[in-house]
Design a protein around this motif. Sequence first.
Motif, PDB file in Angstrom:
ATOM      1  N   ARG A   4       1.038  -1.526   0.502  1.00 61.50           N
ATOM      2  CA  ARG A   4       0.221  -0.010  -0.094  1.00 61.50           C
ATOM      3  C   ARG A   4       0.605   1.107  -0.355  1.00 61.50           C
ATOM      4  O   ARG A   4       0.364   1.774   0.017  1.00 61.50           O
ATOM      5  CB  ARG A   4      -1.034  -0.279   1.177  1.00 61.50           C
ATOM      6  CG  ARG A   4      -0.452   0.032   2.816  1.00 61.50           C
ATOM      7  CD  ARG A   4      -1.031   0.100   4.132  1.00 61.50           C
ATOM      8  NE  ARG A   4      -0.256   0.199   5.596  1.00 61.50           N
ATOM      9  CZ  ARG A   4       0.105   0.708   5.477  1.00 61.50           C
ATOM     10  NH1 ARG A   4       0.568   2.479   5.060  1.00 61.50           N
ATOM     11  NH2 ARG A   4       0.777   0.813   6.885  1.00 61.50           N
ATOM     12  N   LEU A   5       1.978   1.004  -0.513  1.00 68.31           N
ATOM     13  CA  LEU A   5       3.518   2.402   0.162  1.00 68.31           C
ATOM     14  C   LEU A   5       3.738   2.782  -1.089  1.00 68.31           C
ATOM     15  O   LEU A   5       3.766   1.644  -2.493  1.00 68.31           O
ATOM     16  CB  LEU A   5       4.174   2.033   1.090  1.00 68.31           C
ATOM     17  CG  LEU A   5       3.920   1.662   2.706  1.00 68.31           C
ATOM     18  CD1 LEU A   5       5.182   1.747   3.531  1.00 68.31           C
ATOM     19  CD2 LEU A   5       3.351   2.270   3.522  1.00 68.31           C
ATOM     20  N   ASP A   6       3.502   3.805  -1.256  1.00 70.78           N
ATOM     21  CA  ASP A   6       4.865   4.277  -2.374  1.00 70.78           C
ATOM     22  C   ASP A   6       6.359   4.193  -2.327  1.00 70.78           C
ATOM     23  O   ASP A   6       6.972   5.029  -1.583  1.00 70.78           O
ATOM     24  CB  ASP A   6       4.444   5.553  -2.689  1.00 70.78           C
ATOM     25  CG  ASP A   6       5.358   6.033  -4.243  1.00 70.78           C
ATOM     26  OD1 ASP A   6       6.077   5.631  -4.554  1.00 70.78           O
ATOM     27  OD2 ASP A   6       5.741   7.796  -4.501  1.00 70.78           O
ATOM     28  N   LEU A   7       6.843   2.712  -2.603  1.00 66.88           N
ATOM     29  CA  LEU A   7       8.698   2.695  -2.736  1.00 66.88           C
ATOM     30  C   LEU A   7       9.530   3.768  -3.523  1.00 66.88           C
ATOM     31  O   LEU A   7       9.955   3.193  -3.734  1.00 66.88           O
ATOM     32  CB  LEU A   7       9.046   2.015  -1.530  1.00 66.88           C
ATOM     33  CG  LEU A   7       8.357   0.998  -0.339  1.00 66.88           C
ATOM     34  CD1 LEU A   7       8.264   0.208  -0.099  1.00 66.88           C
ATOM     35  CD2 LEU A   7       8.682   2.527   0.473  1.00 66.88           C
ATOM     36  N   SER A   8       8.492   4.422  -4.391  1.00 70.97           N
ATOM     37  CA  SER A   8       9.193   4.340  -5.748  1.00 70.97           C
ATOM     38  C   SER A   8      10.622   4.792  -5.763  1.00 70.97           C
ATOM     39  O   SER A   8      11.200   4.511  -6.566  1.00 70.97           O
ATOM     40  CB  SER A   8       8.285   5.046  -6.614  1.00 70.97           C
ATOM     41  OG  SER A   8       8.366   6.216  -6.582  1.00 70.97           O
ATOM     42  N   ALA A   9      10.833   5.762  -4.823  1.00 66.31           N
ATOM     43  CA  ALA A   9      12.259   6.543  -4.341  1.00 66.31           C
ATOM     44  C   ALA A   9      13.121   5.087  -4.109  1.00 66.31           C
ATOM     45  O   ALA A   9      14.536   5.490  -4.801  1.00 66.31           O
ATOM     46  CB  ALA A   9      11.671   7.407  -3.805  1.00 66.31           C
ATOM     47  N   LEU A  10      12.874   4.055  -3.654  1.00 68.89           N
ATOM     48  CA  LEU A  10      13.623   2.947  -3.631  1.00 68.89           C
ATOM     49  C   LEU A  10      14.478   2.150  -4.649  1.00 68.89           C
ATOM     50  O   LEU A  10      14.217   1.639  -5.295  1.00 68.89           O
ATOM     51  CB  LEU A  10      13.255   2.297  -2.565  1.00 68.89           C
ATOM     52  CG  LEU A  10      13.993   1.082  -1.874  1.00 68.89           C
ATOM     53  CD1 LEU A  10      15.032   1.705  -0.723  1.00 68.89           C
ATOM     54  CD2 LEU A  10      12.785   0.075  -0.545  1.00 68.89           C
ATOM     55  N   ARG A  11      16.412   2.739  -4.519  1.00 68.63           N
ATOM     56  CA  ARG A  11      16.336   2.051  -5.858  1.00 68.63           C
ATOM     57  C   ARG A  11      17.927   0.854  -5.618  1.00 68.63           C
ATOM     58  O   ARG A  11      18.090   0.280  -6.389  1.00 68.63           O
ATOM     59  CB  ARG A  11      17.511   3.354  -7.155  1.00 68.63           C
ATOM     60  CG  ARG A  11      18.151   3.883  -6.312  1.00 68.63           C
ATOM     61  CD  ARG A  11      18.661   5.370  -7.212  1.00 68.63           C
ATOM     62  NE  ARG A  11      19.845   5.622  -5.998  1.00 68.63           N
ATOM     63  CZ  ARG A  11      20.895   5.791  -6.291  1.00 68.63           C
ATOM     64  NH1 ARG A  11      21.463   4.445  -6.910  1.00 68.63           N
ATOM     65  NH2 ARG A  11      21.968   5.684  -5.334  1.00 68.63           N
ATOM     66  N   LEU A  12      18.326   0.795  -3.515  1.00 69.42           N
ATOM     67  CA  LEU A  12      18.954  -0.167  -4.332  1.00 69.42           C
ATOM     68  C   LEU A  12      18.432  -0.955  -2.441  1.00 69.42           C
ATOM     69  O   LEU A  12      17.972  -0.005  -1.732  1.00 69.42           O
ATOM     70  CB  LEU A  12      20.315   0.325  -3.637  1.00 69.42           C
ATOM     71  CG  LEU A  12      21.210   0.655  -4.406  1.00 69.42           C
ATOM     72  CD1 LEU A  12      22.569   1.222  -4.680  1.00 69.42           C
ATOM     73  CD2 LEU A  12      21.713  -0.293  -5.631  1.00 69.42           C
ATOM     74  N   GLN A  40      11.125  -9.248  -3.121  1.00 64.64           N
ATOM     75  CA  GLN A  40      11.356  -8.083  -4.535  1.00 64.64           C
ATOM     76  C   GLN A  40       9.650  -8.480  -4.893  1.00 64.64           C
ATOM     77  O   GLN A  40       9.555  -7.685  -6.480  1.00 64.64           O
ATOM     78  CB  GLN A  40      12.099  -9.168  -5.585  1.00 64.64           C
ATOM     79  CG  GLN A  40      12.987  -9.247  -4.405  1.00 64.64           C
ATOM     80  CD  GLN A  40      14.833  -9.747  -5.150  1.00 64.64           C
ATOM     81  OE1 GLN A  40      14.414 -11.023  -5.654  1.00 64.64           O
ATOM     82  NE2 GLN A  40      15.610  -9.847  -5.974  1.00 64.64           N
ATOM     83  N   GLY A  41       8.916  -8.909  -4.487  1.00 65.82           N
ATOM     84  CA  GLY A  41       7.572  -9.156  -4.888  1.00 65.82           C
ATOM     85  C   GLY A  41       6.996  -8.221  -4.984  1.00 65.82           C
ATOM     86  O   GLY A  41       6.163  -7.319  -6.025  1.00 65.82           O
ATOM     87  N   LEU A  42       7.026  -7.518  -3.749  1.00 67.18           N
ATOM     88  CA  LEU A  42       6.468  -6.805  -3.606  1.00 67.18           C
ATOM     89  C   LEU A  42       7.270  -4.950  -3.669  1.00 67.18           C
ATOM     90  O   LEU A  42       5.982  -3.856  -3.338  1.00 67.18           O
ATOM     91  CB  LEU A  42       6.394  -6.708  -1.332  1.00 67.18           C
ATOM     92  CG  LEU A  42       5.490  -7.493  -1.054  1.00 67.18           C
ATOM     93  CD1 LEU A  42       5.753  -7.741   0.462  1.00 67.18           C
ATOM     94  CD2 LEU A  42       3.995  -7.039  -1.463  1.00 67.18           C
ATOM     95  N   VAL A  43       8.423  -5.128  -3.464  1.00 64.29           N
ATOM     96  CA  VAL A  43       8.828  -4.001  -3.702  1.00 64.29           C
ATOM     97  C   VAL A  43      10.202  -4.073  -5.562  1.00 64.29           C
ATOM     98  O   VAL A  43      10.995  -4.487  -5.176  1.00 64.29           O
ATOM     99  CB  VAL A  43      10.007  -3.521  -2.783  1.00 64.29           C
ATOM    100  CG1 VAL A  43       9.944  -2.183  -3.170  1.00 64.29           C
ATOM    101  CG2 VAL A  43       8.554  -2.906  -1.636  1.00 64.29           C
ATOM    102  N   PRO A  44       9.412  -4.616  -6.272  1.00 59.48           N
ATOM    103  CA  PRO A  44      10.771  -4.852  -7.382  1.00 59.48           C
ATOM    104  C   PRO A  44      11.377  -3.577  -7.760  1.00 59.48           C
ATOM    105  O   PRO A  44      12.169  -3.976  -8.723  1.00 59.48           O
ATOM    106  CB  PRO A  44       8.753  -5.599  -8.739  1.00 59.48           C
ATOM    107  CG  PRO A  44       7.799  -4.726  -7.901  1.00 59.48           C
ATOM    108  CD  PRO A  44       8.186  -4.139  -7.188  1.00 59.48           C
ATOM    109  N   ARG A  45      11.039  -2.332  -8.284  1.00 56.75           N
ATOM    110  CA  ARG A  45      12.019  -1.517  -8.843  1.00 56.75           C
ATOM    111  C   ARG A  45      13.744  -1.310  -8.529  1.00 56.75           C
ATOM    112  O   ARG A  45      13.901  -1.302  -8.703  1.00 56.75           O
ATOM    113  CB  ARG A  45      11.553  -0.153  -8.482  1.00 56.75           C
ATOM    114  CG  ARG A  45      11.480   0.298  -9.535  1.00 56.75           C
ATOM    115  CD  ARG A  45      11.563   2.377  -9.059  1.00 56.75           C
ATOM    116  NE  ARG A  45      12.313   3.241  -9.678  1.00 56.75           N
ATOM    117  CZ  ARG A  45      13.499   3.723  -9.060  1.00 56.75           C
ATOM    118  NH1 ARG A  45      13.993   3.618  -8.829  1.00 56.75           N
ATOM    119  NH2 ARG A  45      14.458   4.993  -9.688  1.00 56.75           N
ATOM    120  N   PRO A  46      13.983  -1.357  -6.728  1.00 58.00           N
ATOM    121  CA  PRO A  46      15.074  -1.961  -6.659  1.00 58.00           C
ATOM    122  C   PRO A  46      16.061  -2.336  -6.965  1.00 58.00           C
ATOM    123  O   PRO A  46      15.048  -3.869  -6.988  1.00 58.00           O
ATOM    124  CB  PRO A  46      14.656  -1.912  -4.619  1.00 58.00           C
ATOM    125  CG  PRO A  46      13.691  -1.933  -4.482  1.00 58.00           C
ATOM    126  CD  PRO A  46      12.916  -1.713  -5.745  1.00 58.00           C
TER     127      PRO A  46
END
Length: 185
Positions: free
Chosen positions: A96-104, A121-127
Motif C-alpha cells: 500500500r506504500l509508494d516506495l518508488s524512490a527506493l533504488r538499492l 522483491q515481489g512487493l517492491v520490485p524496482r530496487p
Amino acid sequence: GLITGRMLRLTLLLLFVQLLGTLTPLFLFPRETFARIPFAPTLEGQYSITTLVLVADDLGKDPQRLAQFIADRRLSVWYSAPSILGLLAQYGGLERLDLSALRLVLFAGEVFPVKHLRLLQGLVPRPRYFNLYGPTEAAVDVSWWACSPEDAGRGVPIGRPIANLALHVADRQRAGPLDQLLEVL
C-alpha cells in the motif's frame, strides 16, 4: 600548526594522487560515471551520501511504522539485516506504500531466507538487491552479490570479492574454488 617545508610538498603530492584517483573514473568509465544524472559523476558502486538517516530502536521493531518511515522520507538506499527486511516483507504493508524512490536494497549480517527475499522483491520490485558478506568479527563487507531470480532455488551466494580484495576459502582438507568449499578464511 601549519604544514611547511617537506611535509607541505608531501601533503600536496598526496592530495594530487587522491585527485587522480577521484577523477580517473570520469575518463576510463564515462558511460557508467554519467549513467544516472548528466554532468554529475556518480560511478555505480560509489555512493555520495547526502543524507544519512539513523533509525531509532523502537521504530526498527515495528514493521508497519518502519515501512511508512521509508516511504515518507523517500529513501533511495536501504541497508539493514535480512531479519528486518523479512519483517518488512511479511508485516510492513508494503503493497500500500509508494516506495518508488527506493533504488538499492543492501543487506548483510545474516542469511536471508530465499522465501522472504522473493516476497520482498515481489512487493517492491524496482530496487536492485545486493547481499553483502563479511566476517562478523570485523563488521566489514568483503564480498557482494546482485540478487536475481535464478537464486531462488539455491539460496543467495556470498558473491564476489569487492575491489582490491581476494577471497580464500577452504574446507578442512584443502583450498579451492569458492563454490565448492565450506569456510571463508
